[in-house]
Design a protein around this motif. Structure first.
Motif, mmCIF file in Angstrom:
data_model
loop_
_atom_site.group_PDB
_atom_site.id
_atom_site.type_symbol
_atom_site.label_atom_id
_atom_site.label_comp_id
_atom_site.label_asym_id
_atom_site.label_seq_id
_atom_site.Cartn_x
_atom_site.Cartn_y
_atom_site.Cartn_z
ATOM 1 N N ARG A 200 0.822 -1.212 0.000
ATOM 2 C CA ARG A 200 0.000 0.000 0.000
ATOM 3 C C ARG A 200 0.855 1.261 0.000
ATOM 4 O O ARG A 200 0.380 2.335 0.334
ATOM 5 C CB ARG A 200 -0.933 -0.011 1.211
ATOM 6 N N ARG A 202 3.101 2.145 1.985
ATOM 7 C CA ARG A 202 3.474 2.659 3.303
ATOM 8 C C ARG A 202 4.931 2.311 3.589
ATOM 9 O O ARG A 202 5.428 1.260 3.182
ATOM 10 C CB ARG A 202 2.568 2.060 4.378
ATOM 11 N N TYR A 216 4.841 5.024 7.996
ATOM 12 C CA TYR A 216 4.516 6.320 7.396
ATOM 13 C C TYR A 216 3.714 6.135 6.117
ATOM 14 O O TYR A 216 3.910 5.165 5.375
ATOM 15 C CB TYR A 216 5.799 7.079 7.017
ATOM 16 N N ALA A 217 2.855 7.099 5.822
ATOM 17 C CA ALA A 217 2.266 7.221 4.497
ATOM 18 C C ALA A 217 3.311 7.826 3.557
ATOM 19 O O ALA A 217 4.337 8.356 4.003
ATOM 20 C CB ALA A 217 1.024 8.097 4.550
ATOM 21 N N GLN A 218 3.032 7.794 2.256
ATOM 22 C CA GLN A 218 3.978 8.353 1.286
ATOM 23 C C GLN A 218 4.205 9.846 1.485
ATOM 24 O O GLN A 218 5.257 10.375 1.111
ATOM 25 C CB GLN A 218 3.481 8.091 -0.133
ATOM 26 N N THR A 221 3.207 11.289 6.625
ATOM 27 C CA THR A 221 2.334 11.240 7.799
ATOM 28 C C THR A 221 2.639 9.981 8.595
ATOM 29 O O THR A 221 2.692 8.881 8.040
ATOM 30 C CB THR A 221 0.857 11.222 7.385
ATOM 31 N N LEU A 223 1.659 7.052 10.576
ATOM 32 C CA LEU A 223 0.415 6.308 10.717
ATOM 33 C C LEU A 223 0.363 5.480 11.985
ATOM 34 O O LEU A 223 -0.714 5.280 12.556
ATOM 35 C CB LEU A 223 0.227 5.378 9.515
#
Length: 279
Positions: A200, A202, A216-218, A221, A223
């Motif tokens: 996904r 991440r 982390y998100a791309q 952020t 998570l």
């Protein structure tokens, strides 16, 4: 953290477990300082098999498109053979008494990227290198990073992340211009170590000294922070099962009072340790 959720899959504690990577039917990792490589098949009761003992630092290994098992060892790139030996392919020319390899990865274009660092206590001097896997050259791409980890390559095929471990930060860069770096994340209460990008997109990061994984998100952020029963996690990998295994290597080196899992490679089902993330 309680050890209840996690299972040790290595047969013993490693001085510096590192470099989780996939094999055609399982996973591999290394005990970097001892130059040993281990392979294991998820879902089996078999103990990991030690396939190589090189007698020099061994950072990670990964198959290229031609099926060669490429590795970073000593101060350069080698090919690992089925008989447990290695064949030198390229070397940085650095003094092995002062320098060693640390972490690396094959890029989408087939090039092999890796970091070197000082290991004898002298003035820090780390760098990121690129080797053209067709054998046409080895180039220093980025200096000024005392302890480089990664890189990991982003799904767009152009971007990459490099952990600047001593500075406690993760840098964002590109294959086209790796020296043009920007901030991706600053790590709290520990040092960013090995990274993994899941299906996904991440980014999973093992946080040395903080006993956790950061996800982390791309867009950087944060998570989740996933607690671990090891103080010094070093690399992380997810398998492909419907409920993936989360695998983590760790290091016992430098710990005056290691816990029961410190130094072990450990595993847990995704659904148990990261239920809020979905998979």
């Amino acid at each position: 953290m309680s050890t209840e959720l996690w299972t040790p899959i290595s047969s013993h504690a490693h001085e510096l477990g590192e470099g989780l990577r996939r094999t055609p039917d399982g996973v591999r990792w290394v005990d970097l300082l001892k130059g040993e490589m281990y392979v294991w098949t998820p879902g089996t009761q078999a103990s990991p098999l030690c396939t190589h003992k090189l007698g020099k630092p061994l950072g990670m290994a990964q198959e290229d498109a031609a099926g060669r098992l490429l590795a970073i060892a000593g101060t350069g790139v080698v090919q690992l053979l089925d008989d447990g030996t290695d064949v030198p392919l390229a070397d940085t020319g650095l003094d092995p008494a002062r320098y060693r390899v640390n972490d690396g990865a094959l890029a989408p274009d087939g090039s092999f990227w890796f970091g070197t660092m000082v290991h004898n206590g002298s003035e820090p001097d780390g760098a990121v290198w690129r080797w053209d896997a067709t054998g046409t050259g080895l180039d220093k791409m980025l200096g000024g990073i005392d302890i480089p980890n990664g890189p990991v390559f982003l799904p767009d095929g152009r971007g990459m992340l490099i952990a600047d471990s001593a500075a406690g930060r993760i840098l964002r860069s590109t294959l086209a211009d790796p020296a043009d770096t920007g901030a991706f994340a600053q790590t709290a209460d520990g040092s960013p170590d090995g990274m993994y990008v899941d299906g996904r997109s991440r980014v999973w990061n093992a946080v040395w000294g903080a006993a956790r994984l950061d996800v982390y998100a791309q867009d950087a952020t944060l998570l989740a922070g996933i607690p671990l029963p090891v103080v010094q996690p070093t690399s992380v990998l997810l398998t492909d099962e419907p409920d993936p295994w989360v695998l983590v290597t760790s290091a016992a080196t430098g710990l005056s009072d290691p816990g029961p899992f410190d130094g072990f490679t450990i595993a847990a089902p995704f659904s148990r340790v990261a239920p809020g993330l979905g998979h």
